[in-house]
Design an enzyme around this catalytic site. Structure first.
Site, PDB file in Angstrom:
ATOM      1  N   TYR A  61     -25.010 -14.767 -15.905  1.00 47.24           N
ATOM      2  CA  TYR A  61     -25.919 -15.920 -15.959  1.00 47.24           C
ATOM      3  C   TYR A  61     -25.681 -16.777 -14.721  1.00 47.24           C
ATOM      4  CZ  TYR A  61     -26.613 -14.978 -21.005  1.00 47.24           C
ATOM      5  OH  TYR A  61     -26.905 -14.431 -22.218  1.00 47.24           O
ATOM      6  N   GLY A  62     -26.635 -16.802 -13.839  1.00 50.93           N
ATOM      7  CA  GLY A  62     -26.487 -17.583 -12.611  1.00 50.93           C
ATOM      8  C   GLY A  62     -25.328 -17.103 -11.764  1.00 50.93           C
TER       9      GLY A  62
END
Length: 112
Positions: A61-62
């Protein structure tokens, strides 16, 4: 809050949680343009105030930003509140590994 059993593991978790993908993802969720760290901090504390205790995260995530932000936030509250937070890391790491010694569902409980 209602809890559910996770598969055959016997682990109990809150039935409702918070997905943190958008908390640090620049490509899809525009972190840094449409929202920033202050917004993430506010969302975390609003989640706690609403009674939410399960947070979903993953290193992907990111490219790790969401996970780092959540880790920072959990560390600021884990020793000051009487509730138990559950952090779910349900995806492999960026290098493709899954740590077999580390369950997919981990808890950060207050010390003492």
């Amino acid at each position: 809050m209602q809890t559910i059993r996770i598969g055959a593991s016997g682990v109990e978790a809150p039935a409702l949680g918070v997905g943190t993908w958008a908390w640090g993802d620049k490509l899809t969720w525009q972190y840094g343009r449409s929202h920033g760290k202050e917004d993430v901090v506010a969302a975390f504390h609003a989640s706690l105030s609403a009674g939410l205790r399960l947070f979903d995260t993953a290193e992907v995530y990111g490219t790790g930003t969401s996970e780092r932000l959540l880790g920072e936030l959990v560390s600021t509250v884990q020793n000051t509140h009487s509730y138990r937070l559950q952090v779910c890391a349900a995806a492999p790491s960026l290098d493709g590994r899954l740590d077999p010694a580390c369950p997919a569902w981990q808890s950060a409980a207050p010390a003492g």
